[in-house]
Design an enzyme around this catalytic site. Structure first.
Site: not given
Ligand code: B12
Length: 314
Positions: A134, A189, A195, A199, A215, A242, A245, A249
């Site tokens: 992170d 999935c 999930c 939510c 969230c 939280c 979700c 699963c």
């Molecule tokens: C910001 C952040 C949060 C934010 C936003 C969450 C989010 N979903 O983005 C908040 C505070 C809400 C949060 C909550 C949680 N988080 Co958090 N968070 C992060 C952090 C720092 C960055 C995530 C990020 O970049 N988000 C930006 C969005 C846009 O990214 P995304 O949703 O993943 O979407 C990407 C892909 O899915 C993909 N994608 C999506 N759609 C599509 C479609 C196509 C066609 C393609 C090609 C790609 C694609 O592209 C997107 C951009 O890369 C990471 C650590 C890190 N440096 O990565 C931890 C991380 C994701 N979190 C983590 C955890 C554990 C949690 C929680 C479970 C904690 C809790 N129990 O409360 C919750 C889960 C909530 C949820 N359902 O996501 C873990 C997840 C581990 C895992 N098994 O995946 C991480 C990786 C931290 C870690 N080092 O372990 N988190």
């Protein structure tokens, strides 16, 4: 790259990662994440990152490890299970998410990755690496998928077909080439929408991303603004993070107890009753959560969460 032990270095790294206690380890070449860039930019420009302005900055680094760590060749991704069936025992008490039960995972994983990096340097002295938990602008889930650790579930969290989704990610970016894993291509999935439908805040979008502004995890751990009034009844007792979700699963049905003593819920917290939560002073808060991720939250914001959920717990 092969070592004097005649095993490829990637195999030795995975063996060492398992010895250190990691549940998953995969390695990806550090190419640029082309498809993710537009998803991330679109998500931020729609405002779904809420107050997390840092996600809009350094997008080039997030998709290109070479910008983060010059000379990057490989991205080693680890997964560490934190699942436990243990629950707080008090009836109707404010609830903490499983990820925050014990000592801050950033500290625990950084130490483990630092040992892994030292091991790699013994095998290959010219290797340099950067540890990210992170702490660096890097799309950890996207790299984990590329390294074969799993697929992004509808809730956007990475799911592994053997251990489910209750695992943390840790990343080592290194400047040497090695043998790579295949990306996880399959989405398991299917038609499941549990999930999304479960939510309470309707925060999960239809494209594997979430709207962080709704969230419960964001509202209780990151946001500095009051929880929107209409979402207060939807907190469902959660005061830090939280699990809803992930709890619903099907891939977590057979989740196994983690093996990390640091992630245990301290007994003092396990047995706290509602009155003790309500009366928790700033001094007690600081002592109780000294090494927990909860220590990152200001006392008055944590208190606000406790007050919010207590209204609805009766
Ligand atoms: C910001 C952040 C949060 C934010 C936003 C969450 C989010 N979903 O983005 C908040 C505070 C809400 C949060 C909550 C949680 N988080 Co958090 N968070 C992060 C952090 C720092 C960055 C995530 C990020 O970049 N988000 C930006 C969005 C846009 O990214 P995304 O949703 O993943 O979407 C990407 C892909 O899915 C993909 N994608 C999506 N759609 C599509 C479609 C196509 C066609 C393609 C090609 C790609 C694609 O592209 C997107 C951009 O890369 C990471 C650590 C890190 N440096 O990565 C931890 C991380 C994701 N979190 C983590 C955890 C554990 C949690 C929680 C479970 C904690 C809790 N129990 O409360 C919750 C889960 C909530 C949820 N359902 O996501 C873990 C997840 C581990 C895992 N098994 O995946 C991480 C990786 C931290 C870690 N080092 O372990 N988190």
């Amino acid at each position: 790259m092969t070592t004097s032990a005649d095993k490829p270095i990637s195999v030795l790294i995975k063996e060492k990662a398992a010895d250190l206690g990691f549940d998953l380890c995969g390695i990806a070449p550090s190419d640029i994440l082309v498809e993710q860039e537009s998803v991330l930019r679109g998500w931020c420009s729609a405002g779904m990152n809420g107050d997390m302005g840092y996600l809009e900055r350094d997008i080039e680094k997030r998709i290109n490890p070479g910008q983060l760590f010059p000379g990057a060749k490989s991205v080693i991704v680890t997964g560490l299970n934190y699942y436990t069936s243990k629950k707080q025992r008090g009836v109707g008490v404010p609830l903490i998410s499983k990820y925050a039960y014990g000592i801050d995972y950033h500290d625990v994983i950084k130490e483990m990755l630092s040992e892994l990096l030292s091991f790699i340097k013994v095998l290959s002295p010219e290797t340099e690496g950067k540890i990210c938990v992170d702490s660096a602008p890097l799309l950890e889930k996207a790299w984990a998928q590329k390294a074969g650790l799993g697929w992004p579930g509808r809730h956007s969290i990475l799911v592994n077909d053997k251990i489910g989704s209750y695992f943390f990610l840790g990343v080592l970016v290194v400047n040497s080439k090695m043998e790579y894993d295949l990306p996880s291509g399959e989405d398991h999935c299917g038609n499941c929408r549990l999930c999304i439908d479960s939510c309470p805040a309707c925060a999960i979008n239809n494209n594997r991303t979430i709207d962080a502004r709704k969230c419960i995890s964001y509202l209780t751990t990151v946001s500095k603004s009051p929880v929107p009034e209409e979402l207060v009844p939807e907190l469902k007792g959660m005061v830090f993070g939280c699990d809803i979700c992930q709890d619903v699963c099907p891939w977590n049905k057979n989740a196994q107890q983690h093996k990390i003593p640091e992630f245990e819920l301290p007994e003092k917290i396990e047995i706290m009753n509602s009155n003790e939560w309500i009366r928790l002073s700033e001094e007690q808060f600081k002592v109780l959560f000294r090494r927990s991720p909860i220590a990152r939250r200001k006392y008055h914001l944590f208190r606000e969460n406790v007050t919010n959920v207590t209204k609805f717990n009766g």
